[in-house]
Every structure is written in structure tokens, then in C-alpha cells.
Design a protein around this motif. Structure first.
Motif, mmCIF file in Angstrom:
data_model
loop_
_atom_site.group_PDB
_atom_site.id
_atom_site.type_symbol
_atom_site.label_atom_id
_atom_site.label_comp_id
_atom_site.label_asym_id
_atom_site.label_seq_id
_atom_site.Cartn_x
_atom_site.Cartn_y
_atom_site.Cartn_z
ATOM 1 N N LEU A 85 0.842 -1.194 0.000
ATOM 2 C CA LEU A 85 0.000 0.000 0.000
ATOM 3 C C LEU A 85 0.876 1.241 0.000
ATOM 4 O O LEU A 85 1.934 1.267 0.615
ATOM 5 N N LYS A 86 0.400 2.269 -0.690
ATOM 6 C CA LYS A 86 1.071 3.564 -0.624
ATOM 7 C C LYS A 86 0.158 4.521 0.136
ATOM 8 O O LYS A 86 -1.025 4.205 0.354
ATOM 9 N N PRO A 87 0.659 5.669 0.554
ATOM 10 C CA PRO A 87 -0.215 6.609 1.256
ATOM 11 C C PRO A 87 -1.444 6.921 0.406
ATOM 12 O O PRO A 87 -1.332 7.201 -0.788
ATOM 13 N N GLY A 88 -2.599 6.834 1.033
ATOM 14 C CA GLY A 88 -3.833 7.114 0.309
ATOM 15 C C GLY A 88 -5.048 6.657 1.084
ATOM 16 O O GLY A 88 -4.967 6.237 2.236
ATOM 17 N N ARG A 132 -6.508 19.276 8.314
ATOM 18 C CA ARG A 132 -5.801 19.910 7.193
ATOM 19 C C ARG A 132 -4.655 20.802 7.688
ATOM 20 O O ARG A 132 -3.570 20.796 7.119
ATOM 21 N N THR A 133 -4.876 21.544 8.751
ATOM 22 C CA THR A 133 -3.841 22.444 9.280
ATOM 23 C C THR A 133 -2.618 21.649 9.753
ATOM 24 O O THR A 133 -1.478 22.015 9.459
ATOM 25 N N THR A 167 -0.222 13.666 -0.146
ATOM 26 C CA THR A 167 -1.366 12.787 -0.419
ATOM 27 C C THR A 167 -2.501 13.060 0.557
ATOM 28 O O THR A 167 -3.668 13.130 0.162
ATOM 29 N N ALA A 168 -2.163 13.237 1.834
ATOM 30 C CA ALA A 168 -3.194 13.522 2.847
ATOM 31 C C ALA A 168 -3.922 14.838 2.502
ATOM 32 O O ALA A 168 -5.155 14.893 2.555
ATOM 33 N N LEU A 169 -3.169 15.863 2.139
ATOM 34 C CA LEU A 169 -3.787 17.155 1.802
ATOM 35 C C LEU A 169 -4.678 17.039 0.571
ATOM 36 O O LEU A 169 -5.734 17.674 0.495
#
Length: 172
Positions: A85-88, A132-133, A167-169
């Protein structure tokens, strides 16, 4: 020429012996899957991280994951696969029609012949729990670490963090 013929005959003989042992084994494996008690129209999911278990052999409709070889949607009777798995986002489509989204940092996906799925994540959290911050702060810190990195290892670590936070953003 005679030596070559003997070598070829020996190889063919060994291959024939190997196949005679392997083919019955394959038939047995196929039979055991067919009679294992699992239904191929079901998709039992086990999904956890070291800190939390999200699903334990719970039947679902579908799961979508991001792997190093691309995004994939998994339905019942999916071909067996092991993937990193990759970040996602991992999206789980439950039998009641609800969809739950989780963010994973990395991990391993296994889809077995009996249609069971295991997702073992290094870190995972419901997407709604991400801030998000805080993700932006993490990205800024990783960029600073990349700029001050003096070794290849430090640069690689910073780049992994950048990939994670970008990726998270994107998903938030």
C-alpha cells in the motif's frame, strides 16, 4: 553431440518427474479452496493497524485501495494478489450501503483465493479524523528537513514524509 542429447534427456526426465508431483498437488489445492466453507460471492475483510482494528472478517461489498502498482477495486472472487500500500485512502463499501474512508500511510494488502481480504496498515485513521492544518504543518516541516538534509537517508526520509503529507492534503 551425444553429451548434449544425454543432458537434454536428463532435463526432460527431471521435468516430467517434477510435473508428475506438482499436478496432483495443484488439483488438491483447487479442491481445498472449493470446499473451504467460504462463499466466493462474499468479501470478508480484516483491516487493522498496530493501534486499532477496523474490520475483523466482516463481509463487505467492495474495497478500493492505492498500491505501489496502482489503484485497485476489489470485489468478491477477485484474483489473489499481494500488494504494498502507498499513502492514500482505503474506501470500504459496506453491505448496508454505507461507505467508510480511511487514510493509510503504508502497509500490505492480501487478497486470497477464498475472496478474503487483509489490509495491514502501518498507520490508519478514519479520513474524517485528519486535520488539514496539521497536515500542512507536517508538509512544511518535511520540506525544511529536505532542505537541511546532509545524507541520502535524511533526504529519503524527508521525501517519504512529503509524499505522505501531500497525499493527505489532496484527500482532505
Amino acid at each position: 553431440l551425444l553429451k548434449t542429447k544425454t543432458t537434454v534427456c536428463t532435463m526432460v526426465s527431471r521435468l516430467s518427474l517434477l510435473l508428475s508431483r506438482t499436478v496432483p498437488l495443484l488439483r488438491t489445492q483447487t479442491r481445498s479452496v472449493a470446499t473451504s466453507g467460504y462463499r466466493l460471492d462474499e468479501l470478508p475483510l480484516t483491516f487493522s493497524s498496530p493501534y486499532q482494528s477496523f474490520y475483523k472478517q466482516q463481509n463487505i461489498k467492495q474495497v478500493d485501495v492505492s498500491t505501489l502498482s496502482g489503484d485497485m477495486g476489489i470485489l468478491p472472487d477477485h484474483v489473489p494478489v499481494i500488494a504494498a500500500l502507498k499513502p492514500g485512502v482505503v474506501s470500504v463499501y459496506e453491505e448496508n450501503g454505507e461507505t467508510k474512508n480511511y487514510f493509510v500511510s503504508s502497509g500490505v494488502l492480501t487478497v486470497n483465493e477464498d475472496s478474503s481480504v487483509q489490509i495491514l496498515a502501518e498507520e490508519a485513521a478514519p479520513l474524517s479524523h485528519l486535520d488539514r492544518t496539521e497536515a500542512q504543518k507536517g508538509l512544511d516541516k518535511c520540506h525544511q528537513e529536505l532542505n537541511s538534509a546532509t545524507t541520502e537517508e535524511d533526504r529519503a526520509t524527508a521525501n517519504i514524509g512529503i509524499d505522505f503529507y501531500e497525499t493527505a492534503l489532496k484527500e482532505l
